[in-house]
Every structure is written in structure tokens, then in C-alpha cells.
Design an enzyme around this catalytic site. Structure first.
Site, PDB file in Angstrom:
ATOM      1  N   CYS A 103       0.826  -1.213   0.000  1.00 14.99           N
ATOM      2  CA  CYS A 103       0.000   0.000   0.000  1.00 14.99           C
ATOM      3  C   CYS A 103       0.862   1.264   0.000  1.00 14.99           C
ATOM      4  CB  CYS A 103      -0.954  -0.005   1.188  1.00 14.99           C
ATOM      5  SG  CYS A 103      -0.223  -0.601   2.726  1.00 14.99           S
ATOM      6  N   HIS A 159      -2.608   5.452   6.243  1.00 17.36           N
ATOM      7  CA  HIS A 159      -1.215   5.885   6.370  1.00 17.36           C
ATOM      8  C   HIS A 159      -1.158   7.361   5.965  1.00 17.36           C
ATOM      9  CE1 HIS A 159       0.091   1.704   6.539  1.00 17.36           C
ATOM     10  NE2 HIS A 159      -0.290   1.455   5.305  1.00 17.36           N
TER      11      HIS A 159
HETATM   12  N1  LIG Z   1      -4.143  -5.098   4.944  1.00 17.11           N
HETATM   13  C1  LIG Z   1      -3.441  -4.189   4.336  1.00 17.11           C
HETATM   14  O1  LIG Z   1      -3.452  -3.044   4.731  1.00 17.11           O
HETATM   15  C2  LIG Z   1      -2.618  -4.535   3.143  1.00 17.11           C
HETATM   16  C3  LIG Z   1      -2.365  -3.533   2.196  1.00 17.11           C
HETATM   17  C4  LIG Z   1      -1.612  -3.849   1.064  1.00 17.11           C
HETATM   18  C5  LIG Z   1      -1.095  -5.107   0.914  1.00 17.11           C
HETATM   19  N2  LIG Z   1      -1.346  -6.067   1.875  1.00 17.11           N
HETATM   20  C6  LIG Z   1      -0.768  -7.391   1.655  1.00 17.11           C
HETATM   21  O2  LIG Z   1      -1.802  -8.241   1.186  1.00 17.11           O
HETATM   22  C7  LIG Z   1      -1.576  -9.585   1.667  1.00 17.11           C
HETATM   23  C8  LIG Z   1      -2.806 -10.035   2.434  1.00 17.11           C
HETATM   24  O3  LIG Z   1      -2.982  -9.174   3.538  1.00 17.11           O
HETATM   25  P1  LIG Z   1      -4.403  -9.057   4.263  1.00 17.11           P
HETATM   26  O4  LIG Z   1      -4.277  -7.873   5.156  1.00 17.11           O
HETATM   27  O5  LIG Z   1      -5.508  -9.105   3.278  1.00 17.11           O
HETATM   28  O6  LIG Z   1      -4.406 -10.380   5.135  1.00 17.11           O
HETATM   29  P2  LIG Z   1      -5.603 -10.958   6.032  1.00 17.11           P
HETATM   30  O7  LIG Z   1      -6.663  -9.938   6.210  1.00 17.11           O
HETATM   31  O8  LIG Z   1      -4.962 -11.543   7.232  1.00 17.11           O
HETATM   32  O9  LIG Z   1      -6.218 -12.123   5.126  1.00 17.11           O
HETATM   33  C9  LIG Z   1      -5.465 -13.239   4.792  1.00 17.11           C
HETATM   34  C10 LIG Z   1      -6.370 -14.294   4.175  1.00 17.11           C
HETATM   35  O10 LIG Z   1      -5.559 -15.394   3.735  1.00 17.11           O
HETATM   36  C11 LIG Z   1      -6.141 -16.614   4.180  1.00 17.11           C
HETATM   37  N3  LIG Z   1      -5.119 -17.647   4.321  1.00 17.11           N
HETATM   38  C12 LIG Z   1      -4.113 -17.723   5.223  1.00 17.11           C
HETATM   39  N4  LIG Z   1      -3.358 -18.815   4.975  1.00 17.11           N
HETATM   40  C13 LIG Z   1      -3.902 -19.438   3.908  1.00 17.11           C
HETATM   41  C14 LIG Z   1      -3.598 -20.610   3.182  1.00 17.11           C
HETATM   42  N5  LIG Z   1      -2.532 -21.357   3.491  1.00 17.11           N
HETATM   43  N6  LIG Z   1      -4.386 -20.964   2.118  1.00 17.11           N
HETATM   44  C15 LIG Z   1      -5.447 -20.197   1.777  1.00 17.11           C
HETATM   45  N7  LIG Z   1      -5.796 -19.072   2.441  1.00 17.11           N
HETATM   46  C16 LIG Z   1      -5.030 -18.693   3.493  1.00 17.11           C
HETATM   47  C17 LIG Z   1      -6.801 -16.229   5.485  1.00 17.11           C
HETATM   48  O11 LIG Z   1      -7.790 -17.206   5.741  1.00 17.11           O
HETATM   49  P3  LIG Z   1      -8.058 -17.769   7.199  1.00 17.11           P
HETATM   50  O12 LIG Z   1      -8.649 -16.639   7.986  1.00 17.11           O
HETATM   51  O13 LIG Z   1      -9.004 -18.846   6.936  1.00 17.11           O
HETATM   52  O14 LIG Z   1      -6.720 -18.208   7.739  1.00 17.11           O
HETATM   53  C18 LIG Z   1      -7.399 -14.870   5.131  1.00 17.11           C
HETATM   54  O15 LIG Z   1      -8.618 -15.044   4.434  1.00 17.11           O
HETATM   55  C19 LIG Z   1      -0.272  -9.512   2.481  1.00 17.11           C
HETATM   56  O16 LIG Z   1       0.809  -9.779   1.616  1.00 17.11           O
HETATM   57  C20 LIG Z   1      -0.235  -8.059   2.900  1.00 17.11           C
HETATM   58  O17 LIG Z   1       1.072  -7.611   3.204  1.00 17.11           O
HETATM   59  C21 LIG Z   1      -2.121  -5.810   2.941  1.00 17.11           C
END
Ligand SMILES: NC(=O)c1ccc[n+]([C@@H]2O[C@H](COP(=O)([O-])OP(=O)(O)OC[C@H]3O[C@@H](n4cnc5c(N)ncnc54)[C@H](OP(=O)(O)O)[C@@H]3O)[C@@H](O)[C@H]2O)c1
Length: 344
Positions: free
Chosen positions: A138, A218
Site C-alpha cells: 500500500c 497511512h
Molecule cells: N491489509 C493491508 O493493509 C494490506 C495492504 C496492502 C497489501 N497487503 C498485503 O496483502 C496480503 C494479504 O494481507 P491481508 O491484510 O488481506 O491479510 P488478512 O486480512 O490476514 O487475510 C489473509 C487471508 O488469507 C487466508 N489464508 C491464510 N493462509 C492461507 C492458506 N494457506 N491458504 C489459503 N488461504 C489462506 C486467510 O484465511 P483464514 O482466515 O481462513 O486463515 C485470510 O482469508 C499480504 O501480503 C499483505 O502484506 C495488505
């Protein structure tokens, strides 16, 4: 129609799933997650086929129908968007490569997880010849949008950015701080500078970052040494022409990031999302050849348009301008507040 598999249905994955649904040239093949949480129930109610990221019995005992395993979802997909937590995407790489399925990773992964790092306005073309790409984080996406827009017109000699990072997303219970201000990382420059170079290799950038007890957005304090002479009004016109950058007018009640998020909610946007970089017009200054401004970045949603464009870059037939225009139009990206006073 491009069949998109979405592995990970959290903050980013659920937004990308909705964004793909609104594209005329794409459809969601299904979504995968590990646990039968409330989000799995939401996926089913939203009409997405649910695939088990972990053991299928966990879902069956929660009375949730699953269409198969995540390997089955990969088989059903022309391209996969992996939106799992940082580091898990890299563990999935063999799965995607085994079936030659093009894959899009997220910014939490290391840069070498994919062939390129992607920000649509900066390097769409690099994604077109790649079998995999990583949508930048982000913060990097927000900086790359601003710097590439400036670089394309007035040039950027170098930039220094102070990043005030939200401590956690709303709903995240295990991150902080809740009462501190953390240099994060203490070692300088922060990793954002190196990350930005994966998108804009020719722009010299130094970054410092800290984490604060906030969930809203941010905030970036940006200083850019310009490559040529430019006035505040010419830069304002330049940024106003870029739909993924919104200018926040003075005197309109945008006193902080909270009021920017409130605008997204009041406009009735999905989840109140703010996909645009939000630059405070009153913060814009040029002196001694240096441009300065504050911009706010909604971490939960800024990468969503970029993921849609990354799908087209990897497996679609649109060029960068056409893809960005289609994505902006279908999602409703673009907040033209420049000559209005919007009560916030
Ligand atoms: N949040 C932000 O602000 C943001 C911004 C930009 C980029 N990102 C990036 O985007 C990515 C995801 O972040 P997020 O914030 O969206 O994470 P998140 O809200 O924690 O969501 C992660 C998802 O992945 C699933 N998951 C975990 N392990 C898995 C597996 N082995 N197989 C299939 N599904 C699985 C989780 O399911 P369960 O709940 O069932 O475990 C959950 O649905 C990261 O690389 C992060 O750095 C995040």
C-alpha cells in the site's frame, strides 16, 4: 472472460473479489481460505464458490459447502490472485507454477516471489510479458503513483518521504502499538525505499517510517527535488488529471485521515473505501526546486484497482491506459473535489 481464482479472503482478497465481479471481462472462479470463519460464510452468501485452503473437513463440520481444495481452484482459474498473509504466497508458488497458472502476489511477499513488482500507472507494460507479478504494498503503491505522475511531466531528481503507518487494520486484534510511537524500522532507510526501486528503478528515494496507534490510513510527508521548474498550480493541475490521485481542497473539513475515510463512507462506496491517493491541496508547496505535500493512503483498498489491472496485464488484452480507464470506470475511482467545497 478471465476466470480469476482468489486465494486468501481477508482484507485484500475480499475487496479484490468484489472488484473482479464488477469487471465485464472477468469472473471470480472461486475463493479459498483456511478456516470456516465468518468471512467464509460471507463468501458463500456473496455467491462465490468456496475452496478449502486447509483441510476440507473443517468447513464441512461448520456446515459450509466447499467446491474443492485450493489446488482445484487453481485448476479452475486462468489467473490466481494470492492475497494470503505475508510469506504464505511464496509457499503457494510451486502450486501455481506446477500448472503454469499466472499468479499475482501481494506486497507482503519479498520482491523475488514474482518476476516483476506492479503499479499500474508506473510499469503496466512490465507485467504484460510476465507469468507472475507482485502488486506493490500500500505505501509503495501510493508513493509510486505520486512520483511516477510527477516524473512523467516535471521529472523527479530525488525524494525523501516520512511514512506514518497505521498500527493495524480495523478488526486486527494482535498488532499495535496501542500507546506508543515506534520508529519502524529503527534502521534507516526503511525498506520502502528499496521496494519503490523495484517499480521505479531510476528514482532515488530515501524513506523513514514510524507506526502509530491508528487504523484509518497511512500518512506520507513527501519532499521531491524536481527535475525541472514547476509551480504549485502546474503540479496541482497535473495531479488533478490523474484519477487515482484526489486533491483535498482547503476549508472543506478534511482535518485528518478520519474525515477522509468518512467521505468514502458518506459517498456510499463499498466498505467506505478510498482507492485514491489523497493529497491535501493546502499542503502543496514548491520552494528551492523542492515540492512538498502530505498525502493519505487507505491501506485496505489502494491496491484493489492495481490488482484488477495486474490481472489484465498478465492475461488480458488491454494496454495500460485502457485497463486503468476500465478499472476506474467500473469501480468508480476518481474524486474530483478540486474546485468544490465538500462538507466532511
Ligand atoms: N491489509 C493491508 O493493509 C494490506 C495492504 C496492502 C497489501 N497487503 C498485503 O496483502 C496480503 C494479504 O494481507 P491481508 O491484510 O488481506 O491479510 P488478512 O486480512 O490476514 O487475510 C489473509 C487471508 O488469507 C487466508 N489464508 C491464510 N493462509 C492461507 C492458506 N494457506 N491458504 C489459503 N488461504 C489462506 C486467510 O484465511 P483464514 O482466515 O481462513 O486463515 C485470510 O482469508 C499480504 O501480503 C499483505 O502484506 C495488505
Amino acid at each position: 472472460v478471465i476466470r480469476v481464482g482468489i486465494v486468501g479472503f481477508g482484507t485484500i482478497g475480499k475487496r479484490v473479489a468484489d472488484a473482479v465481479t464488477s469487471q465485464p471481462d472477468m469472473t471470480v472462479a472461486g475463493v479459498a481460505k483456511r478456516r470456516p470463519t465468518g468471512a467464509a460464510e460471507v463468501a458463500v452468501r456473496r455467491g462465490f464458490s468456496l475452496y478449502a485452503g486447509g483441510a476440507p473437513p473443517a468447513f464441512e463440520s461448520a456446515d459450509l459447502d466447499v467446491a474443492g481444495t485450493k489446488a482445484d481452484l487453481v485448476d479452475e482459474s486462468d489467473v490466481v490472485v494470492d492475497a494470503t498473509p505475508a510469506g504464505v504466497g511464496a509457499e503457494h508458488r510451486d502450486l501455481y507454477e506446477a500448472t503454469d497458472t499466472p499468479a499475482i502476489y501481494q506486497g507482503g511477499e519479498d520482491g523475488d516471489v514474482a518476476e516483476t513488482t506492479f503499479v499500474a500507472g508506473a510499469n503496466y507494460e512490465a507485467g504484460r510479458s510476465a507469468a507472475s507479478t507482485r502488486v506493490a504494498s500500500c505505501n509503495t503503491t501510493g508513493l509510486a503513483r505520486l512520483l511516477s505522475t510527477l516524473d512523467s511531466s516535471v521529472g523527479v531528481a530525488d525524494a525523501t518521504v516520512t511514512i506514518v503507518r497505521r498500527g493495524a487494520d480495523p478488526g486486527t486484534v494482535d498488532r499495535g502499538p496501542i500507546d506508543d510511537i515506534l520508529p519502524d524500522p529503527v534502521g534507516l532507510p526503511s525498506h520502502h525505499a528499496g521496494d519503490l526501486r523495484t517499480v521505479l528503478p531510476d528514482v532515488e528515494v530515501a524513506t523513514m517510517a514510524m507506526k502509530v496507534p491508528a487504523t484509518v490510513m497511512h500518512l506520507h510527508a513527501v519532499e521531491v527535488t524536481l527535475g525541472s521548474r514547476a509551480s504549485v498550480s502546474s503540479i496541482r493541475d497535473l495531479l488533478a488529471d490523474e484519477p487515482r490521485i484526489a486533491l483535498l481542497p482547503g476549508g472543506a473539513g478534511f482535518d485528518g485521515c478520519g474525515s477522509v475515510r468518512e467521505l468514502g463512507r458518506d459517498l456510499g462506496r463499498p466498505r467506505g473505501d478510498v482507492w485514491e491517493n489523497c493529497v491535501w491541496t493546502d499542503s502543496m508547496d514548491v520552494s528551492g526546486g523542492v515540492f512538498r505535500c502530505f498525502q493519505a493512503i487507505h491501506q485496505e483498498s489502494i491496491v484493489v484497482p492495481e490488482n484488477v489491472d495486474a490481472i489484465r496485464a498478465l492475461v488480458g488484452d488491454a494496454d495500460g491506459a485502457a485497463s486503468r480507464e476500465r478499472t476506474n470506470r467500473t469501480l468508480g475511482v476518481g474524486l474530483d473535489l478540486s474546485d468544490k467545497r465538500v462538507p466532511a
